[in-house]
Motif scaffolding. Structure first.
Motif, PDB file in Angstrom:
ATOM      1  N   SER A 337      24.084  40.451  45.200  1.00  0.00           N
ATOM      2  CA  SER A 337      24.271  40.672  46.634  1.00  0.00           C
ATOM      3  C   SER A 337      25.753  40.895  46.953  1.00  0.00           C
ATOM      4  CB  SER A 337      23.611  39.533  47.415  1.00  0.00           C
ATOM      5  OG  SER A 337      24.548  38.787  48.092  1.00  0.00           O
ATOM      6  N   TYR A 338      26.638  40.198  46.225  1.00  0.00           N
ATOM      7  CA  TYR A 338      28.075  40.423  46.419  1.00  0.00           C
ATOM      8  C   TYR A 338      28.422  41.874  46.083  1.00  0.00           C
ATOM      9  CZ  TYR A 338      33.132  39.969  45.660  1.00  0.00           C
ATOM     10  OH  TYR A 338      34.490  40.132  45.703  1.00  0.00           O
ATOM     11  N   ARG A 339      27.878  42.354  44.958  1.00  0.00           N
ATOM     12  CA  ARG A 339      28.185  43.731  44.547  1.00  0.00           C
ATOM     13  C   ARG A 339      27.635  44.736  45.558  1.00  0.00           C
ATOM     14  NH1 ARG A 339      26.882  48.339  42.001  1.00  0.00           N
ATOM     15  NH2 ARG A 339      28.533  49.182  40.677  1.00  0.00           N
ATOM     16  N   PRO A 353      44.697  53.300  42.781  1.00  0.00           N
ATOM     17  CA  PRO A 353      45.009  52.736  41.455  1.00  0.00           C
ATOM     18  C   PRO A 353      46.238  51.830  41.459  1.00  0.00           C
ATOM     19  CG  PRO A 353      44.742  55.136  41.346  1.00  0.00           C
ATOM     20  CD  PRO A 353      44.743  54.768  42.804  1.00  0.00           C
ATOM     21  N   ALA A 354      47.081  51.971  42.503  1.00  0.00           N
ATOM     22  CA  ALA A 354      48.271  51.103  42.564  1.00  0.00           C
ATOM     23  C   ALA A 354      47.917  49.726  43.117  1.00  0.00           C
ATOM     24  CB  ALA A 354      49.322  51.770  43.442  1.00  0.00           C
ATOM     25  N   ASP A 355      46.697  49.543  43.545  1.00  0.00           N
ATOM     26  CA  ASP A 355      46.276  48.277  44.146  1.00  0.00           C
ATOM     27  C   ASP A 355      46.275  47.148  43.100  1.00  0.00           C
ATOM     28  OD1 ASP A 355      45.644  46.977  46.417  1.00  0.00           O
ATOM     29  OD2 ASP A 355      43.844  48.159  46.854  1.00  0.00           O
ATOM     30  N   VAL A 356      46.330  45.894  43.571  1.00  0.00           N
ATOM     31  CA  VAL A 356      46.463  44.770  42.625  1.00  0.00           C
ATOM     32  C   VAL A 356      45.210  44.560  41.775  1.00  0.00           C
ATOM     33  CG1 VAL A 356      48.116  43.443  43.983  1.00  0.00           C
ATOM     34  CG2 VAL A 356      45.637  43.154  44.377  1.00  0.00           C
ATOM     35  N   MET A 357      45.436  43.915  40.643  1.00  0.00           N
ATOM     36  CA  MET A 357      44.309  43.541  39.783  1.00  0.00           C
ATOM     37  C   MET A 357      43.559  42.389  40.445  1.00  0.00           C
ATOM     38  SD  MET A 357      44.523  41.983  35.950  1.00  0.00           S
ATOM     39  CE  MET A 357      43.050  41.600  35.037  1.00  0.00           C
ATOM     40  N   GLU A 358      42.250  42.441  40.407  1.00  0.00           N
ATOM     41  CA  GLU A 358      41.437  41.360  40.961  1.00  0.00           C
ATOM     42  C   GLU A 358      40.717  40.639  39.824  1.00  0.00           C
ATOM     43  OE1 GLU A 358      41.433  40.559  44.081  1.00  0.00           O
ATOM     44  OE2 GLU A 358      42.153  42.325  45.169  1.00  0.00           O
ATOM     45  N   PHE A 359      40.180  39.491  40.135  1.00  0.00           N
ATOM     46  CA  PHE A 359      39.404  38.693  39.163  1.00  0.00           C
ATOM     47  C   PHE A 359      40.214  38.411  37.887  1.00  0.00           C
ATOM     48  CE2 PHE A 359      36.201  40.910  41.730  1.00  0.00           C
ATOM     49  CZ  PHE A 359      35.510  39.812  42.214  1.00  0.00           C
ATOM     50  N   LEU A 376      33.105  32.220  34.372  1.00  0.00           N
ATOM     51  CA  LEU A 376      32.067  32.226  35.420  1.00  0.00           C
ATOM     52  C   LEU A 376      32.551  31.441  36.640  1.00  0.00           C
ATOM     53  CD1 LEU A 376      28.849  31.709  33.224  1.00  0.00           C
ATOM     54  CD2 LEU A 376      29.605  33.824  34.327  1.00  0.00           C
ATOM     55  N   GLY A 377      33.245  30.336  36.386  1.00  0.00           N
ATOM     56  CA  GLY A 377      33.784  29.535  37.495  1.00  0.00           C
ATOM     57  C   GLY A 377      34.777  30.354  38.308  1.00  0.00           C
ATOM     58  N   ALA A 378      35.679  31.039  37.599  1.00  0.00           N
ATOM     59  CA  ALA A 378      36.709  31.840  38.279  1.00  0.00           C
ATOM     60  C   ALA A 378      36.063  32.971  39.073  1.00  0.00           C
ATOM     61  CB  ALA A 378      37.674  32.414  37.247  1.00  0.00           C
ATOM     62  N   LEU A 379      34.998  33.522  38.533  1.00  0.00           N
ATOM     63  CA  LEU A 379      34.304  34.620  39.204  1.00  0.00           C
ATOM     64  C   LEU A 379      33.795  34.157  40.573  1.00  0.00           C
ATOM     65  CD1 LEU A 379      33.022  37.482  38.756  1.00  0.00           C
ATOM     66  CD2 LEU A 379      31.035  36.311  37.804  1.00  0.00           C
ATOM     67  N   PHE A 380      33.110  33.026  40.574  1.00  0.00           N
ATOM     68  CA  PHE A 380      32.549  32.555  41.848  1.00  0.00           C
ATOM     69  C   PHE A 380      33.634  32.076  42.805  1.00  0.00           C
ATOM     70  CE2 PHE A 380      28.634  33.092  39.629  1.00  0.00           C
ATOM     71  CZ  PHE A 380      27.769  33.495  40.644  1.00  0.00           C
ATOM     72  N   ASP A 381      34.713  31.536  42.260  1.00  0.00           N
ATOM     73  CA  ASP A 381      35.850  31.144  43.127  1.00  0.00           C
ATOM     74  C   ASP A 381      36.403  32.379  43.824  1.00  0.00           C
ATOM     75  OD1 ASP A 381      35.884  28.514  42.744  1.00  0.00           O
ATOM     76  OD2 ASP A 381      37.573  28.468  41.333  1.00  0.00           O
ATOM     77  N   PHE A 401      35.854  47.877  41.547  1.00  0.00           N
ATOM     78  CA  PHE A 401      36.314  48.325  40.230  1.00  0.00           C
ATOM     79  C   PHE A 401      36.524  47.128  39.296  1.00  0.00           C
ATOM     80  CE2 PHE A 401      39.919  49.013  37.362  1.00  0.00           C
ATOM     81  CZ  PHE A 401      39.512  50.145  36.674  1.00  0.00           C
ATOM     82  N   TRP A 402      37.235  46.119  39.798  1.00  0.00           N
ATOM     83  CA  TRP A 402      37.551  44.966  38.943  1.00  0.00           C
ATOM     84  C   TRP A 402      36.324  44.080  38.722  1.00  0.00           C
ATOM     85  CZ3 TRP A 402      41.466  45.260  35.900  1.00  0.00           C
ATOM     86  CH2 TRP A 402      42.570  46.042  36.268  1.00  0.00           C
ATOM     87  N   PHE A 403      35.470  43.992  39.738  1.00  0.00           N
ATOM     88  CA  PHE A 403      34.242  43.209  39.604  1.00  0.00           C
ATOM     89  C   PHE A 403      33.376  43.832  38.487  1.00  0.00           C
ATOM     90  CE2 PHE A 403      29.777  42.352  40.719  1.00  0.00           C
ATOM     91  CZ  PHE A 403      29.799  40.970  40.827  1.00  0.00           C
ATOM     92  N   ASP A 404      33.242  45.152  38.505  1.00  0.00           N
ATOM     93  CA  ASP A 404      32.431  45.813  37.479  1.00  0.00           C
ATOM     94  C   ASP A 404      33.030  45.622  36.090  1.00  0.00           C
ATOM     95  OD1 ASP A 404      30.451  46.567  39.161  1.00  0.00           O
ATOM     96  OD2 ASP A 404      31.075  48.667  39.368  1.00  0.00           O
ATOM     97  N   ARG A 405      34.339  45.592  36.016  1.00  0.00           N
ATOM     98  CA  ARG A 405      35.000  45.339  34.720  1.00  0.00           C
ATOM     99  C   ARG A 405      34.703  43.915  34.247  1.00  0.00           C
ATOM    100  NH1 ARG A 405      39.252  48.698  32.519  1.00  0.00           N
ATOM    101  NH2 ARG A 405      40.507  47.172  31.412  1.00  0.00           N
ATOM    102  N   ALA A 406      34.713  42.977  35.200  1.00  0.00           N
ATOM    103  CA  ALA A 406      34.388  41.588  34.832  1.00  0.00           C
ATOM    104  C   ALA A 406      32.930  41.494  34.363  1.00  0.00           C
ATOM    105  CB  ALA A 406      34.635  40.652  36.015  1.00  0.00           C
ATOM    106  N   MET A 407      32.041  42.225  35.061  1.00  0.00           N
ATOM    107  CA  MET A 407      30.628  42.223  34.661  1.00  0.00           C
ATOM    108  C   MET A 407      30.465  42.858  33.280  1.00  0.00           C
ATOM    109  SD  MET A 407      28.912  40.654  36.935  1.00  0.00           S
ATOM    110  CE  MET A 407      30.371  39.674  37.054  1.00  0.00           C
ATOM    111  N   PHE A 408      31.265  43.888  33.016  1.00  0.00           N
ATOM    112  CA  PHE A 408      31.205  44.525  31.691  1.00  0.00           C
ATOM    113  C   PHE A 408      31.617  43.505  30.623  1.00  0.00           C
ATOM    114  CE2 PHE A 408      33.287  46.424  28.052  1.00  0.00           C
ATOM    115  CZ  PHE A 408      32.296  47.284  27.595  1.00  0.00           C
TER     116      PHE A 408
END
Ligand code: AMP
Ligand code: ZN
Length: 475
Positions: A337-339, A353-359, A376-381, A401-408
């Protein structure tokens, strides 16, 4: 950040080697001992393979997809596979092909990336015979009267470095030489020397190959040494497996490979700890051995199993309970649901692309000794703030973009429903579990009442001695 990982040989968390980005031939070589294909893999095996899959994904993210070579072998000849074929009156290859296919299907359902190579031991007999030939020539192996060939442990000074076997023996009080070691069916029975080549016995049936020492078949340990050398070369970057493989399998692999090749075998060793079920070692007799099919028959999705297997630190034993799957299903609902919220908010906006890195703590935890529960803890935080509602579309696109990378990295598929349309709702599974527990406790009144409740909700429970299956009632 570099990837740091515990090394079982030096017993410290060390950086993994980084291949040279400017040399296209320099790739990170990673050998993961694969399954013995004679039965369905259980969820403990899958803990090891899912953890290794996260490692593979992380290496790809860090070094680039074409800078990693991941090999996972298939043990398709050993005592267990031969026994299974004999018991079923089938050929060895029929049995091992059936279980290889099942293993690969299960890996796919668990979203494990296919390794770059999955060599079969029976397809590398020549390489195994060649290695044994070198060991014979160098005086590290000898032929016994029956035509079997054994590795002479006393010929390798470094034997025991990985498993500290000498220390362990002192503790257990069993001498290395001259005593039976009931560690696995492949060991020689009267000493620490182990079989490289096993002379043909009637029980082996047609499963024998020619060699300079007579017909026979390879020992289990030489399979991995030979396949690793053939595909990845004499020295590899990383060798992994479950904790039970440390001794004798990996200790023996080191001895054979280093005596044969004259160079260090692996730069880094990693062993993940075992999965327990309800606090105990999995076994058929305890009724706590689950396969992926057992869990999907109860209505859980393969993705929930993957999530649950990542909930514990890979270097600690993980106690699995069905409740963990309920928690995993709920977590997946939140991730989906977040995605979906990010996709909606981003709309057609492109990420800057110059935006900060997330997650970043998700990646940081994984890079720090593969801390999956930390990730997983950091993800939900991180998902708490900002939420999709708090951001502009361009920022939502960056978060996505960064969420999908974390999921990958974690191998979690959350861009589609994880359960098929006809899957069993978790309330129904919870009722079924309650009824099963009542039945086990011989509380038949409660069990009957719960069966009625399930029927009213449109489900029937088919009981067998050890388990149950849920099926929708026909309308
Ligand atoms: P096998 O098919 O028995 O050779 O095992 C395949 C892999 O699963 C090996 O890396 C084992 O160390 C690992 N393994 C076996 N049992 C468990 C368990 N209960 N938990 C985690 N890994 C396991
Ligand atoms: Zn192996």
């Amino acid at each position: 950040m570099p990837i740091r990982l515990f090394d079982s040989l030096t017993r410290e968390v060390r950086e993994l080697r980084r291949p040279d980005p400017s040399d296209p031939k320099d790739v990170f070589s990673f050998y993961n001992c694969g399954p013995t294909v004679y039965a369905p893999a259980h969820i403990g095996n899958f803990r090891t393979f899912v953890v290794n899959d996260v490692l593979r994904r992380l290496l790809e993210l860090e070094y680039g997809p074409d800078k990693v070579k991941h090999v996972r072998n298939l043990t398709d000849v050993d005592d267990k596979t031969i026994k299974r074929a004999r018991d079923e009156g089938r050929s060895l290859s029929e049995v091992t092909q059936q279980w290889t296919k099942k293993f690969e299907d299960d890996c796919k359902a668990l979203n494990c990336l296919p390794p770059h190579d999955s060599p079969k031991a029976t397809a590398h007999i020549r390489e195994q015979v060649d290695m044994i030939g070198v060991l014979m020539k160098k005086g590290n192996a000898y032929r016994a009267a029956d035509g079997s060939v054994y590795f002479k442990v006393s010929s390798f000074d470094n034997y025991g470095r990985l498993s500290r076997v000498k220390e362990r023996e002192l503790q257990l009080g069993s001498a290395l030489a001259g005593k039976p070691q009931a560690v696995d069916a492949d060991e020689k029975e009267d000493g620490s020397d182990f079989a490289l080549w096993k002379a043909h016995k009637p029980d082996d049936g047609a499963n024998a190959w020619d060699s300079p020492w007579g017909r026979g078949r390879p020992g289990w340990h030489i399979e991995c040494s030979a396949m690793s050398k053939a595909i990845l070369g004499d020295t590899i970057d990383l060798h992994t497996g479950g904790e039970d493989l440390l001794f004798p399998h990996h200790e023996n692999e080191i001895a054979q490979s280093e005596c044969c090749n004259g160079v260090p075998f692996a730069r880094h060793w990693y062993h993940s700890k075992h999965l327990l079920v309800d606090g105990a070692k999995m076994s058929k007799s305890l009724g706590n051995l689950y396969t992926l099919d057992d869990l999907t028959a109860k209505g859980f999705s393969p993705m929930a199993l993957r999530y649950a297997l990542l909930m514990g630190h890979p270097r600690k034993q993980l106690n699995f309970m069905l409740d963990s799957l309920q928690a995993a299903e709920s977590a997946l609902v939140k991730l989906r649901s977040y995605r979906a919220g990010l996709v909606k908010k981003a709309g057609t906006a492109a990420r800057d692309p110059a935006d900060v890195m997330e997650f970043d703590f998700v990646f940081g935890s994984l890079e720090d000794d593969l801390n999956t529960p930390g990730a997983l803890g950091a993800l939900f935080d991180d998902m708490k703030f900002p939420t999709p509602a708090d951001v502009f579309p361009v920022h939502a696109a960056n978060l996505l973009f960064w969420f999908d990378r974390a999921m990958f990295a974690l191998g979690l598929k959350v861009d589609e429903p994880s359960k098929p349309e006809t899957s069993i709702p978790s309330e129904i599974t919870a009722l079924a579990e309650k009824r099963w527990a009542a039945k086990q406790a011989k509380d038949f009144a409660t069990a009957d009442a719960l069966r009625k409740e399930l029927a009213a909700a449109g489900w029937s429970m088919l009981d067998s001695k050890a388990d149950y299956k849920l099926e929708p009632l026909r309308k």
